[in-house]
Design a protein around this motif. Structure first.
Motif, PDB file in Angstrom:
ATOM      1  N   PRO A 209      -6.954 -11.916   2.293  1.00 21.14           N
ATOM      2  CA  PRO A 209      -6.291 -10.903   3.114  1.00 21.14           C
ATOM      3  C   PRO A 209      -7.234 -10.342   4.182  1.00 21.14           C
TER       4      PRO A 209
ATOM      5  N   THR B  93      -4.835   0.403 -13.047  1.00 19.21           N
ATOM      6  CA  THR B  93      -4.259  -0.200 -11.848  1.00 19.21           C
ATOM      7  C   THR B  93      -3.149   0.701 -11.301  1.00 19.21           C
TER       8      THR B  93
ATOM      9  N   LEU C 182      -4.359   4.039  -9.606  1.00 20.00           N
ATOM     10  CA  LEU C 182      -5.025   3.855  -8.313  1.00 20.00           C
ATOM     11  C   LEU C 182      -4.080   3.313  -7.247  1.00 20.00           C
ATOM     12  N   SER C 183      -2.874   2.919  -7.665  1.00 20.48           N
ATOM     13  CA  SER C 183      -2.035   2.180  -6.727  1.00 20.48           C
ATOM     14  C   SER C 183      -1.387   3.112  -5.707  1.00 20.48           C
ATOM     15  N   ALA C 184      -0.934   2.480  -4.636  1.00 17.77           N
ATOM     16  CA  ALA C 184      -0.400   3.227  -3.502  1.00 17.77           C
ATOM     17  C   ALA C 184       0.672   4.197  -3.966  1.00 17.77           C
TER      18      ALA C 184
ATOM     19  N   SER D 172     -11.027  -1.985 -12.290  1.00 20.89           N
ATOM     20  CA  SER D 172     -11.819  -2.635 -11.254  1.00 20.89           C
ATOM     21  C   SER D 172     -13.003  -3.393 -11.860  1.00 20.89           C
TER      22      SER D 172
ATOM     23  N   TYR E   5      -2.238   7.538  -6.332  1.00 21.72           N
ATOM     24  CA  TYR E   5      -3.657   7.898  -6.342  1.00 21.72           C
ATOM     25  C   TYR E   5      -3.855   9.415  -6.371  1.00 21.72           C
TER      26      TYR E   5
ATOM     27  N   TYR F 272      -4.771  -2.349  -2.234  1.00 28.43           N
ATOM     28  CA  TYR F 272      -6.220  -2.445  -2.429  1.00 28.43           C
ATOM     29  C   TYR F 272      -6.814  -1.425  -3.392  1.00 28.43           C
ATOM     30  N   ARG F 273      -6.054  -0.418  -3.745  1.00 28.99           N
ATOM     31  CA  ARG F 273      -6.506   0.558  -4.734  1.00 28.99           C
ATOM     32  C   ARG F 273      -7.948   1.013  -4.484  1.00 28.99           C
TER      33      ARG F 273
ATOM     34  N   ALA G  11     -12.010  -6.734 -13.304  1.00 31.13           N
ATOM     35  CA  ALA G  11     -11.318  -7.707 -12.448  1.00 31.13           C
ATOM     36  C   ALA G  11     -12.076  -9.024 -12.401  1.00 31.13           C
TER      37      ALA G  11
ATOM     38  N   ASN H 289     -10.023  -3.346  -3.929  1.00 34.66           N
ATOM     39  CA  ASN H 289      -9.696  -4.236  -5.040  1.00 34.66           C
ATOM     40  C   ASN H 289      -8.640  -5.273  -4.675  1.00 34.66           C
ATOM     41  N   TYR H 290      -8.996  -6.529  -4.759  1.00 37.23           N
ATOM     42  CA  TYR H 290      -8.012  -7.618  -4.695  1.00 37.23           C
ATOM     43  C   TYR H 290      -8.662  -8.866  -5.266  1.00 37.23           C
TER      44      TYR H 290
ATOM     45  N   TYR I 146     -13.609  -7.362  -6.221  1.00 45.62           N
ATOM     46  CA  TYR I 146     -13.462  -6.209  -5.328  1.00 45.62           C
ATOM     47  C   TYR I 146     -14.583  -6.310  -4.308  1.00 45.62           C
TER      48      TYR I 146
END
Lengths: 100, 483, 499
Positions: free
Chosen positions: A100, C364, C367-369, C321, C372, B281-282, C324, B89-90, B99
């Protein structure tokens, strides 16, 4: 925000977190995560309008290192740990999208 | 500059471009570990627990990388602010921790400006620090991501320090975008933070492109174009993408905000999104790093070490050269590009003729830039002096300069050694008289006022003297004989 | 000498005898290895036993003694390492399938420091997977059992380390404490567990759970042993940006200073949330400190009870995180898939257990859109509230006294079905982590079913000195039999040493 997590929401989160969950797991996690969220939501009622966030217990700043070389790992050792390697590189299945 | 518009079927459209430039810093080591920051080494040889993201490893910030980032910020007129790092984060296999450590809401450099060579100011929103990713190679298919059978990952580049420079959406044409990147590249190189090599990927450009009706106020929906590996790609991609958006909008469609990939071979952009992938992306503060708040003394140190920027160098030369012309602007650009402007300035300061210094620097010295940067301005000034006085012809002066750059020495001695003796004025007079006698028709026309013939006569004289005559003196002699 | 006597001296006594040449490190190590092997079928404290390496390390210590070199302050002391501490060439699994077969190419800073001090690492102890849990039941290698009652949990997440010390298998162990993972199992197993000030001990080589909360600390049977271990592992490390540059106090001296004039606050808000025996132990401890000359009073810090909620937002967020990277690309488990996304997802689904998945998803989500601010940012503000309320309390207290746990050790399986119920086990330990402060749990009393009860001493940042002073005073008056070693179905501790 205060309604429990739906199964769909859990499925979306699982996708973001790269977890593959079955129907039964989705339902179970939806229930368990909802219970936890309901409990922790108590803090949303606290008045923190004037309170700054803390992301770290201490206020350290400017921790730096000099631009000096240190030892690298031997490549054989690095790749020996890999589930799959080829031509000195880590091998992964095909990638579907550009970064991305 | 003239306005750039796209003429559609329904009217004129204007394009709006903002650029994000990723610049790899020329540190010895990576951003968060002591592995070498080097291009072209054997895959996965410049790696350690930190840049491989092994469990338990922790990052420590490279001081030099911060200094280079501050130098870039200063060169772009940014304010250097207390800053912090976040995690973006992705999942992607070229990212060892899945990340990226980057600066998010508290970037190091904010609110700067870059002035294009034509004087147009372009806003700089921010210039922040982040780590680079590894590199994937797609195998099978035709080597491209789509249709590949599998991919191979090399983490040598993982953790290399980057500064991302984000412009305001102030650019209005593909040419302006090119001019912006070219000036930014010169600035980055001038700071010593970057080698400016787009083809090696040490400078990478993403373009945010949107279109709107000419004269409109509102911004249109933008697309981000990636994989722009040269200035040429940048210009072509913006041209293509803006036209694509205009056509889409004129057909009654709408632009999706998305990331698009530039295909240089096909000359088109295409959507990069993979169907199921949704990115979120958190961002959150990186707990393994502490905030970066450079104290004033440190900033002052970095500012003090910063040399002149290209615009300042241009101004400095302009003030020495007087009235400008297109040719002179080109000469200025060449000497600055090659780092010869310090030589030019010092030589002019020693009293040498400024136009002549510029010409020899931009045309001849520029052929051997490494040697030219080492040239003693005093010697260069002596050479220019000999040429200006007519002791050496232009051809001779060029030859002496070549020798001076290759083997050194004093210009006068070199000229002697090469047998370049100035023609005694009586010898020159005799040659001129002979040429006039041999070409009576041309001489008559010249005397009759046809100045174009002067060039012909001058050429004859130069040929007779095998280039030893000073063209300026010959022209004067011809003119005085005409009366 | 009986086994119990051998152990009563603890780590420092063993080190003294090894240093003097009276006892060989090899004999001590062999004894420990024998006990560990014998205990494994019942207790399962260990994921990996590194017998050969341990014996080689012991021989190296003995060689130094013979050569007249200084073998270090912990010479010949067997030590167990929580299996989330990286050990060069030795499997480091975090009790997770996802790290199966991974051998780190480097040692954690604490591991290197212990080794340099002459300690002999004997193996890697079991934990809740990635340290996420309060009972060591989420381990992929099966639960560790409490030596006081093998039908009960040892607590967690450092259950293997706590149980190993409690059972007398080793005199020392390291654990990590993110929300109570050292203190809670220490209390449930009747041993000393110490969580240092955040940044006092380097985290380099500790596999991260929640980076802003994680801290490594010791388990021991005595406070003196725990303090000596902390002295060895503490101190600045340039590889950890969050490591404090502050010089470490001489902890042994602090231990002997007594509590005369020490200002002690009893956290009243916690007492009502604790079981009878756990609350009673704190009251007894307060009385004991007062008798020893401390100035004791009750303090109200109701904000601390919000710590649990803040913690269960912040820790999972950081964990989502941190975890991950377990994606099947570079190390550990891979379950293949048709494309890289599918491979990632299959690997992670097969490699992580339920509790880890729950926390990754919780983190997750918060923290997500769109969430937060309501969750993560709010939790960070509550973190500030907790820091401020502690600061207020420490204006007129040197240390605080509180229960370590709400109850004694619970039966295996009792809380596995209800994650929230399990999370509440950490109610009293979590605020310390949010503040980055030090705290320790001292085995103090016997409670319900004759199980051990710990009392917690909390101190402000870098308050290890006063914390140890209060702890020593409590240790001196603790109920006889309230601390290990106990091994209901095994021979005595370090049985081989004396022979």
């Amino acid at each position: 925000m205060n309604e429990p997590l739906s199964k769909d929401a859990v499925a979306h989160i699982a996708r973001l977190a790269r977890l593959e969950l079955g129907e039964a797991e989705l339902s179970r996690f939806a229930g368990q995560l909802s219970a936890v969220l309901e409990h922790v939501e108590a803090i949303q009622r606290l008045d923190t309008a004037e309170v700054p966030p803390t992301s770290h217990p201490f206020e350290l700043v400017n921790v730096l290192r000099d631009d000096e070389r240190s030892a690298c790992l031997p490549r054989e050792a690095v790749l020996a740990a890999a589930p799959a390697a080829q031509d000195g590189r880590f091998r992964v299945p095909r990638i579907l999208g550009e970064a991305p | 500059m003239s306005r750039y518009t796209i003429t559609g079927e329904t009217g004129e459209w204007e394009i709006v471009v903002g650029l994000e430039v990723h610049c790899e810093l020329l540190t010895k080591t990576k951003l968060f570990c002591g592995c070498p920051n080097a291009f072209g080494d054997e895959p996965n040889t410049n790696v350690c627990p930190v840049c491989l993201g092994l469990p338990g490893s922790l990052p420590v910030l490279n001081r030099r990388a911060v200094e280079m980032a501050m130098a870039i910020g200063t060169a772009l007129g940014c304010e250097i602010r207390p800053s912090s790092f976040h995690r973006k984060n992705y999942f992607y296999p070229d990212m060892p921790k899945d990340y990226q450590v980057t600066q998010y809401d508290e970037p190091l450099n904010v609110e700067g400006r870059l002035t294009l060579v034509d004087g147009t100011p372009i806003g700089i929103v921010r210039a922040h620090m982040e780590e680079d990713t590894g590199k994937t190679t797609h195998m099978g298919g035709d080597g491209r991501i789509h249709g590949a059978d599998y991919s191979l990952v090399d983490y040598n580049r993982s953790g290399v320090p980057l500064v991302e420079i984000v412009s305001a959406p102030d650019l209005r044409s593909p040419e302006q975008a090119r001019s912006y990147v070219s000036e930014l590249r010169a600035i980055l190189v001038a700071t010593g933070a970057s080698d400016g090599r787009m083809e090696e990927g040490s400078l990478r450009v993403d373009a945010n492109v949107s279109v709107r009706r000419f004269g409109g106020e509102e911004f249109g929906t933008r697309c981000e174009i990636k994989n722009l590996n040269s200035l040429r790609s940048l210009v072509r991609a913006i041209e293509y993408e803006s036209r694509r958006q205009v056509e889409l909008l004129e057909r009654g469609g709408s632009v999706d905000q998305e990331t698009r990939h530039w295909n240089e071979v096909e000359g088109r952009t295409s959507s990069m999104r993979s169907k199921e992938e949704a990115y979120d992306y958190r961002y959150f503060p990186e707990p393994d790093l502490v905030p970066l708040a450079p104290p004033a003394e440190w900033i002052a140190e970095v500012v003090a070490k910063l040399g002149l920027m290209p615009a300042q160098r241009r101004e400095r030369l302009a003030s020495l050269l007087g009235e400008s012309s297109e040719a002179i602007e080109e000469q200025v650009a060449t000497v600055i590009d090659l780092g010869l402007d310090d030589l030019v300035v010092a030589t002019i300061a020693s009293g040498a003729d400024s136009r002549l210094v510029m010409a020899r620097a931009a045309n001849e010295a520029a052929q051997q830039p490494d040697a030219a940067r080492q040239l003693d301005p005093e010697r260069f000034g002596e050479l220019i002096g000999l040429e200006a006085a007519g002791t050496l012809s232009a051809t001779q002066a060029k030859a002496v300069l070549g020798e001076l750059l290759t083997n050194g020495g004093r210009p006068a001695d070199i000229a002697d050694r090469l047998g370049f003796k100035a023609l005694a004025s009586d010898e020159l007079g005799a040659v001129i008289d002979a040429v006039i006698a041999a070409n009576p028709g041309e001489w008559d026309r010249y005397v009759g006022g046809d100045d174009k013939v002067a060039q012909f006569l001058l050429g004859k004289v130069m040929r007779e003297t095998k280039g030893r005559a000073n063209g300026k003196l010959v022209a004067e002699a011809l003119a005085s004989r005409r009366g | 000498m009986s086994e119990t006597e051998a152990f009563a001296g603890g780590a420092l006594a063993i080190a003294a005898r090894v240093r003097s040449g009276e006892l060989s490190a090899r004999v001590v190590t062999e004894a420990a290895l024998e006990e560990i092997a014998a205990s494994e079928p019942l207790l399962h404290c260990f994921n990996t036993i590194t017998a050969e390496r341990a014996l080689a390390a012991a021989d190296a210590v003995d060689a130094k003694v013979l050569a007249g070199e200084d073998p270090g302050p912990l010479a010949g002391v067997p030590v167990a390492l929580k299996d989330n501490l990286c050990t060069r060439g030795v499997p480091t699994t975090c009790s997770s399938r996802i790290l199966e077969g991974w051998r780190p190419p480097y040692d954690a800073t604490v591991v290197a420091r212990l080794s340099a001090a002459g300690a002999v690492s004997v193996g890697k102890t079991n934990l809740d997977e990635f340290a996420m849990g309060s009972s060591t039941e989420t381990s992929a290698t099966g639960p560790t059992r409490n030596p006081w009652d093998p039908a009960r949990v040892p607590g967690g997440s450092s259950g293997g380390s706590a149980a190993a010390v409690a059972a007398g298998l080793v005199p020392l162990a390291l654990g990590s404490d993110t929300g109570g993972s050292i203190r809670q199992p220490a209390a449930l197993c009747g041993v000393v567990g110490l969580k240092p000030t955040y940044g006092l001990v380097s985290r380099y080589g500790l596999v991260a759970f929640a980076s802003s909360l994680d801290q490594i600390g010791p388990f021991a049977l005595t406070l003196a042993d725990a303090a000596a271990t902390l002295q060895v592992i503490a101190g600045h490390d340039e590889r950890d940006s969050t490591s404090l540059a502050h010089p470490v106090a001489d902890l042994a001296t602090e231990l002997r200073r007594g509590v005369e004039g020490l200002r002690v606050g009893v956290v009243a808000d916690f007492l009502s949330e604790a079981s009878g025996s756990c609350a009673a132990a704190v009251r007894q401890a307060a009385d004991a400190l007062a008798d020893a000359g401390a100035l004791v009073k009750e303090v109200a810090i109701p904000e601390l009870l919000h710590g649990l909620s803040a913690y269960y937002l912040i820790a999972p967020a950081e964990a989502s995180s941190n975890l991950a990277r377990y994606d099947g690309v570079r190390y550990g488990l891979r379950v293949d898939g048709d494309d890289v996304q599918e491979m990632n997802a299959r690997t992670r689904s097969a490699g992580f257990g339920d509790e880890v998945k729950r926390r990754i998803m919780l983190g997750t989500y918060v923290l997500s859109a769109g969430y937060y601010d309501a969750y993560y940012a709010q939790a960070q503000r509550v973190r500030t509230v907790i820091l401020r309320s502690f600061a207020r309390a420490y204006e007129d207290c040197d240390v605080l006294l509180a229960p370590t746990t709400p109850s004694v050790a619970f039966p295996i399986g009792a809380k596995t079905a209800d994650p929230l119920e399990m999370y509440l086990s950490d109610l009293f330990t979590i605020p310390t982590n949010l503040a980055g402060h030090p705290a320790l749990s001292v085995p103090f009393a016997l409670g319900e079913e004759g199980l051990p009860v710990g009392v917690q001493v909390l101190a402000p940042a870098l308050g290890e000195g006063p914390m140890l002073r209060a702890g020593a005073a409590l240790e001196a008056v603790a109920a006889p039999g309230a601390r290990g070693p106990v091994r209901p179905q095994l021979g005595g501790p370090l049985a081989g040493v004396a022979r």
